[in-house]
Design an enzyme around this catalytic site. Structure first.
Site: not given
Length: 482
Positions: A251, A124, A261, A111, A91
Site C-alpha cells: 500500500d 485518524g 509515506d 493527512k 487518516r
C-alpha cells in the site's frame, strides 16, 4: 477574506465511483499555520498571497475550498508480508486534483484530518512531529532529484493527539502527489474478485500516468512494464542515497513511481546493508539491503491482480507475468549501476563496473555513507583525503587503482553533482522536530534551508554534514506516527 482559486478537476471522484467513500475532515480546535510551501503552491497554479489569510483553515480541513470533493480512497495491502484486504485512507482525505503549471494532474490531500470508514479503530489524527518529518524528508528527496510526494502545508490543529509517549500537539499535513494510486489499490478489488473494477482502475491509471501506452498491442502488459521501470529506477535512487523507507508495504508502493509515506524512514549514516530504523521492523524485512528484493516481491503482487488483463488464457497470462518478473532483477541492476557510475565519476560503461561499485561499498562498511561518496571528488587528485574516513584502509588501497583507471575527465564535478553533502541527518531531524513540538520552528526552518540545496557546500554549515555521535546512532529509532 480572499479564497485562493484551486480550480479543482476531480477525475478520481468523477470516474471511479465505488472506489472511495465521501468524507468530510474532522473539526479542529484552533488551526495555526506552521508552514506553507509557497514555491510548490505556485507550481500548482495557486496564489500564495491569496492563500495566506485562509491557509490555516483550508489546510487543516476546517474550511473546504470551492470545488473540493473530499474522499477517502479504498485500498488493501501486504503489510510486512501479511495481507490486509481492507486498509484505505484511515487518516487521509483527497480534497481534489489540480492541473499544475506544467500541465500535470496533481492530487491535493490532507493527512491527519480525522477518522474515516477505513480507520480500523484509529483516531485518524497526526501529530506535529510526524507531519513535519514528512515535510522535511519529502522536500529533501525532491531537492535530491528523487520522485516523491511533497508537502504543501503543515498546520497545527490546536488539539492533542494521544500516542504511547503521551499527549502530543496535533497537526495536519497537506500532501501533493501525482496520484495516490497504489499497488494496494489494485489488490483491494482483485481480492474481492471484482475484475471489472481492476480493469477500470488500470484504464484510469494508464490514462493518467502512461498515456503513451494508448494503442499498445497488449496495453495492460505494457502498463505493468511501465510501472516496473519507474519503480526499479526509484529504488535504485534510494539505494544510491542510503535512504531506508522503513515500511515498503504494497500500500506504500505507488503506480506513479513516487516515494510515498515518510513515517519510519531515515538516511543511513554508517554503511551497513542490514540497517533498520523502524521500531516495528523487528525482523529486518525492510532493511536497506533488502529493498531491491522487496521491489520484486511487491511488483509480483501487482502482477497477480492484472493476470486476467494480460491474457484471457490463464496459463498464457501467468507465463507473460513470470517472464516480466524474472527480468526485474536485471532491470534494477542496470538502474543501480547507472546511479553508481555517476556517484563514482566513471567514464562510459564497462563490464567490470558492478564489481568496482561493490568493491567500494565493501571498503565503505562502517564508514559514513554520504561523506564517503562525497569525499571521492577530492580523492581524484589526492587519494589521501579518504584515509581519515575509512576504517578498512587495506580494502580501500586495493580498490583505488581500479577506480582511478575508470575515471571520467570531469570526474570531480560529476561526483559532486551526484553525491550530496547535506542530507536530513537523523539527529538534526530529531532536534528540529523536538523544538517544533515545543513551539520553536527555528531549527526546522534552518534544517529545511540546508537540505533543500543539498549539493552546494556552504561555509558555516559544517555541522549539518557530520554524522551523529555513536551513542545517538546506536539507539535511534523511527515510528509510523499512528
Amino acid at each position: 477574506m480572499t479564497m485562493a482559486d484551486f480550480s479543482f478537476d476531480n477525475s478520481y471522484a468523477r470516474d471511479l465511483a465505488g472506489m472511495y467513500v465521501a468524507q468530510r475532515p474532522a473539526a479542529v480546535a484552533a488551526p495555526r499555520l506552521l508552514r506553507l510551501n509557497t514555491a510548490l503552491a505556485e507550481e500548482l497554479g495557486l496564489d500564495p498571497v491569496a492563500l495566506a489569510p485562509v491557509a490555516a483553515e483550508v489546510f487543516s480541513g476546517a474550511r473546504l475550498p470551492e470545488g473540493a470533493e473530499p474522499i477517502a480512497q479504498a485500498y488493501a495491502g501486504h503489510q510486512f508480508g501479511g495481507f490486509s484486504p481492507q486498509l484505505g485512507d484511515g487518516r487521509a482525505l483527497l480534497l481534489g486534483e489540480v492541473i499544475d503549471s506544467h500541465g500535470a494532474r496533481r492530487d491535493i490531500a490532507l493527512k491527519g484530518s480525522g477518522r474515516t470508514p477505513f480507520s480500523r479503530g484509529g483516531d485518524g489524527l497526526a501529530a506535529v512531529g510526524p507531519v513535519l518529518r514528512e515535510y522535511l524528508i519529502g522536500e529533501a528527496m525532491a531537492a535530491l532529484g528523487v520522485p516523491t510526494t511533497r508537502a504543501l502545508a503543515a498546520v497545527a490543529t490546536g488539539g492533542q493527539v494521544w500516542r504511547d509517549s503521551g499527549a502530543l500537539p496535533g497537526a495536519v499535513l497537506t500532501r501533493v502527489a501525482s496520484s495516490h494510486l497504489r499497488v494496494g489499490t489494485f489488490q483491494f478489488f482483485a481480492a474481492r474478485g471484482q475484475a471489472d473494477m481492476v480493469q477500470r482502475l488500470a484504464d484510469y491509471a494508464m490514462a493518467r500516468h502512461f498515456p503513451e501506452l494508448r494503442g499498445a498491442a497488449r496495453p495492460y502488459l505494457a502498463f505493468f512494464d511501465a510501472v516496473v521501470a519507474r519503480q526499479a529506477r526509484l529504488i535504485a535512487q534510494w539505494m544510491g542515497l542510503g535512504f531506508i523507507h522503513g515500511v515498503m508495504n504494497t500500500d506504500n508502493m505507488t503506480i506513479s513511481g513516487e516515494t510515498i509515506d515518510y513515517g519510519p524512514c531515515a538516511f543511513m549514516e554508517a554503511y551497513a546493508p542490514g540497517t533498520v530504523f523502524s521500531s516495528i521492523d523487528r525482523q529486518g524485512r525492510y532493511a536497506y539491503g533488502n529493498q531491491p528484493a522487496i521491489l520484486g516481491w511487491n511488483l509480483a503482487r501487482l502482477a497477480e491482480t492484472l493476470l486476467p488483463l494480460f491474457d484471457a488464457d490463464e496459463k498464457t497470462a501467468v507465463d507473460l507475468a513470470n517472464a516480466r518478473l524474472e527480468g526485474i532483477a536485471a532491470l534494477y541492476q542496470a538502474e543501480w549501476l547507472a546511479v553508481m557510475r555517476d556517484k563514482l565519476g566513471l567514464a562510459g560503461e564497462d563490464a567490470g563496473d558492478a564489481v568496482l561499485a561493490e568493491g567500494f561499498l565493501a571498503a565503505l562498511t562502517g564508514t559514513d555513507f554520504t561523506r564517503g561518496f562525497r569525499a571521492l571528488a577530492d580523492a581524484v587528485r589526492d587519494p589521501g583525503r579518504l584515509h581519515g574516513l575509512f576504517g578498512d584502509r587495506a580494502a580501500l588501497e586495493r580498490w583505488l587503482p581500479q577506480w582511478q583507471a575508470r575515471l571520467a575527465p570531469d570526474a570531480p564535478a560529476r561526483i559532486r553533482a551526484a553525491n550530496p553533502i547535506y542530507i536530513p541527518r537523523n539527529q538534526r531531524v530529531e532536534e528540529a522536530l523536538s523544538a517544533a513540538e515545543a513551539g520553536d520552528m527555528g531549527p526546522f526552518e534552518r534544517l529545511l534551508a540546508v537540505i533543500t540545496d543539498p549539493y552546494t557546500e556552504r561555509p558555516g554549515l559544517e555541522a549539518y554534514a557530520l554524522p551523529a555521535p555513536e551513542a545517538f546512532a546506536d539507539t535511534f529509532r523511527t515510528f509510523c506516527g499512528t
